[in-house]
Design an enzyme around this catalytic site. Structure first.
Site, PDB file in Angstrom:
ATOM      1  CG  HIS A  86       5.506  -1.764  -2.358  1.00 27.29           C
ATOM      2  ND1 HIS A  86       4.317  -1.492  -3.005  1.00 27.29           N
ATOM      3  CD2 HIS A  86       5.802  -0.634  -1.670  1.00 27.29           C
ATOM      4  CE1 HIS A  86       3.934  -0.261  -2.724  1.00 27.29           C
ATOM      5  NE2 HIS A  86       4.815   0.278  -1.909  1.00 27.29           N
ATOM      6  CG  ASP A 222       1.924  -3.610  -4.379  1.00 27.95           C
ATOM      7  OD1 ASP A 222       2.312  -4.252  -3.383  1.00 27.95           O
ATOM      8  OD2 ASP A 222       2.505  -2.594  -4.794  1.00 27.95           O
ATOM      9  CB  SER A 652       3.052   2.263  -0.135  1.00 32.54           C
ATOM     10  OG  SER A 652       3.661   2.883  -1.239  1.00 32.54           O
TER      11      SER A 652
END
Length: 749
Positions: A86, A222, A652
């Protein structure tokens, strides 16, 4: 930094228990000062110098801020970087076309020549940080006004940053901590040639979609892969075919030896923001007004986008990143509101505030200094309360309600300057830049979709904001269109030259001031900004009270509890957190294990649901149990795991690192039950969700066939006894656990 703060930090770290989350996002300069013997007792086998050093290669040199919004880690001597899927989503989308949809199908470069450039993407390495509090704080004495104080801080910070940058190619900035009580200088080296190397298909990289977002158990791959390039001299350079893979000062070895319950974990990254010192007054405002308003607006925007994206692959690619961004924080604010209530955060805050007030009032000197801190904060929130909903609407439902509005406002300011310029080279260059900006905007924007967003957000704005807080055009035209804001959208988009590439380009070529001033979209944008500025002025006194009160509150808390580990809120600066692999009990009778496997992917498979489609090749590998060296001891393939590390947005892509400084996973999310955690850390249930590095390598190798990337990395295949939470100091980790010297691969472009 105060000695009591360092002592509190040391006590907090060495007393970590494997079943409880470990609160705190710590500045790396503080870690360097900690006692190595105590760190070894908890399982960390690196010396402080190996973690953070200004003069020598250290762990921090493998960690990057990616684009200012995520974190990445370098895993090879040739600048190979891992981050989240992402985080790389927009770069992946920009490199996708309807004919070559790598967002859907995945992509793996088998050579340097196949790697894909990404305009605008950059990474920053931290060179050093420095405490500059003594250069700033004494010069703020006697300044009462917050605006004057901020101006003085900016002046001093700029001077310090300029001095740090002088004679170098570095970027520098000064950041404030504890609401302007401490200040640190950060010096970075920024690389702007960052190329996409690989990505799994979105059915792996985003498996579970919005349904599983913020949830555990999770089975999401991810991750994405990039490479950082430098000029031939090793320094940052703009994209060029002559550039070479950059040679990092340090890269992370990658452990495929496996994880066990209780293993030590450390994250390094760039957390964006937390609000851990928010008072009960701020929590109440968030629950009652701000969060529900954001959710309502974003819910309507997502509904407007879904139909167009489903109907057209071109529109889907245009809006994929935007949709994901809107959806992520749509669900975040739903979860945060729910858990602020569920975890009684207001009650927790009120109990602390009562304790603080009692402490302050018990001593006349403390009372004079801190006694009014909470009342100032309360009064400030009361003064801003009336503008919360309208203020949220002017941003979420106005300025960024449809892309055209912000584009129009910015473009109009540039056109004004352009029209005022005298004829000449500068004016021609400005005209060319305006045309380029126009082409770029319309390449990324589908006007019929944008018009739908405009109509739906205008409708919500008019219905939910008191008329005296609405922009002027809305007050003037509400009766004329009788609440039919879709008809207003039709009129604006058909009449404004800002809504069409050809008419805007023609206007730039031959501008007309009268036509410019009467443009309907420009009027909308100008009126919205007028409301935005007006509300900022109305809220100025309240915000000043809140800021002053918070500064006193945080200062007083640290004085009240000198032995407690008070760490500064996250502010996009490098932080480390410490924890353990650990399961948790979200509610009575339920216990979540610390890992998930590929079996879970198959259990959730739903061919009729885009969020749970499993690629055919992955199913084949699963059925054959063809996991290679990436299988766990029980023969299963682990996908995700949880740990007690303290992270937030911006983390992230952060590496999850074991006690030997080896990469074991990539952090990508938090858990639903602790979504109040940015405001109040939930010690027993807060977890970081990460993708197991073995799943990452399995996808690269078995799914992508990119053995070339595996070969670049230094794989560690055996667990050291030092990984296993040793109870006493152990011999120092062998040097091969750090970066082994190996000949760099030749440049291929």
């Amino acid at each position: 930094m105060k000695k009591s703060f360092l002592l509190a930090l040391l006590l907090a770290i060495v007393s970590i228990a494997p079943v409880k989350a470990d609160e705190g996002m710590w500045l790396p300069m503080l870690i360097k000062r900690l006692n190595q013997r105590d760190l070894q007792k908890m399982g960390l086998q690196l010396t402080p110098e190996e973690i953070y050093s200004v003069n020598n290669s250290s762990l921090k040199d493998a960690i990057v801020s990616m684009g200012g919004f995520c974190t990445g880690e370098i895993v090879s001597p040739n600048g190979l970087m891992l981050t989240n899927h992402h985080c790389g989503f927009d770069a992946i989308r920009e490199n996708s076309t309807v004919e070559d949809d790598i967002l859907t199908n995945g992509f793996w470069a088998k050579s340097y020549e196949e790697e894909k450039p990404n305009e605008g993407l950059f990474v920053s390495f931290l060179v050093r940080m420095e405490d500059v509090t003594d250069q700033i704080l004494p010069q703020l004495e006697g300044i009462e006004s917050e605006s004057e104080r901020n101006a003085k801080i900016a002046e001093l910070s700029d001077a310090i940053s300029d001095q740090a940058e002088e004679g170098t190619h570095y970027d520098a900035n000064v950041k404030s901590f504890y609401v302007g009580k401490e200040f640190y200088l950060f010096v970075y080296e920024r690389f702007t040639d960052v190329r996409l190397v690989g990505t799994p298909p979105s059915s792996i990289g985003k498996y579970g979609g919005d349904t599983d977002n913020w949830m555990w158990p999770r089975q999401t791959g991810d991750f994405s892969v990039f490479r950082v390039y430098s000029g031939p001299d090793g320094k940052p350079a703009e994209y060029s075919k002559d550039n070479i893979p950059m040679k990092p000062k340090h890269f992370l070895p990658v452990s495929i030896a496996g994880l066990e319950d209780g293993d030590f974990t450390m994250t390094f990254g760039y957390p964006g923001s937390t609000d851990r010192y928010l008072t009960s007054y701020g929590v109440d405002q968030a629950i009652a007004k701000k969060n529900p308003t954001i959710v309502e607006i974003r819910d309507a925007k997502l509904a407007a986008l879904r139909g167009d994206m489903k109907a057209s692959d071109a529109v889907r690619l245009q809006y994929a990143a935007k949709y994901a961004q809107i959806a992520n924080y749509w669900k975040y604010f739903i979860g945060q509101t729910e858990q602020l209530n569920q975890n009684d955060v207001i009650g927790t805050k009120k109990r602390l505030e009562a304790q603080f007030q009692e402490w302050a009032d018990a001593d006349e000197t403390r009372k004079a200094k801190y006694g009014n801190a909470l009342s100032m904060i309360e009064e400030g929130y009361k003064e801003t309360d009336n503008n919360v909903i309208s203020g949220t609407y002017v941003i979420e439902g106005g300025l960024v309600g449809a892309d055209i509005i912000l584009f129009t406002y910015r473009m109009a300011r540039q056109i004004e300057a352009y029209m005022a310029m005298e004829a000449g080279i500068d004016k021609e260059e400005t005209k060319d830049n305006l045309k380029i900006a126009t082409a770029e905007f319309f390449e990324e924007t589908n006007i019929p979709t944008d018009k739908k967003l405009f109509a739906v957000t205008q409708d919500l704005y008019a219905k939910n904001v008191p008329i005296d807080q609405q922009p002027q055009y809305m007050r003037d035209l509400g009766d004329k269109y009788n609440g039919k804001w879709d008809k207003f959208a039709d009129k604006v988009y058909s009449k404004s030259f800002f809504t069409d590439k050809n008419t805007l380009t023609a206007f730039i070529e031959n501008p007309n001031e009268k036509k410019f001033e009467k443009d309907m979209m420009k009027e909308v944008a100008d009126d919205l900004f007028e409301i935005y500025r007006g509300q900022a002025q109305q809220n100025a006194e309240g915000r000043e009270l809140i800021t002053k009160g918070n500064r006193l509150f945080q200062e007083g808390l640290r004085e009240m509890e000198p032995n407690k580990d008070f760490y500064p809120d996250a502010n996009s600066t490098m932080r480390a957190s410490f924890g353990n692999i650990a399961n948790y009990k979200p509610r009575d009778g339920v216990t979540y294990d610390f890992y998930t496997t590929l079996e879970g992917v198959m259990d959730k498979e739903d061919p009729n649901n885009d969020e749970f489609i499993v690629p055919a090749k992955l199913k084949e590998l699963y059925e054959a149990k063809n996991y290679g060296q990436y299988a766990a001891k029980d023969g299963k393939l682990h996908v995700n795991f949880i740990s007690t590390n303290d992270i937030t947005g911006g983390n992230s892509g952060s590496p999850v690192i074991n006690g030997n400084g080896e990469l074991i996973g990539i952090a990508f999310d938090g858990n639903w039950e602790a979504m109040s955690g940015d405001i109040n850390f939930e010690k027993s249930i807060q977890r970081t969700i990460s993708v197991d590095i073995r799943y990452v390598l399995f996808i690269i190798d078995k799914m992508g066939g990119a053995q070339n990337l595996i070969d670049e990395m230094t794989l560690v295949k055996t667990r050291s006894v030092k990984d296993m939470n040793a109870k006493a100091p152990l011999p120092e980790a062998p040097r091969e656990r750090m970066n082994e010297k190996k000949e760099p691969e030749p440049a291929m472009n």
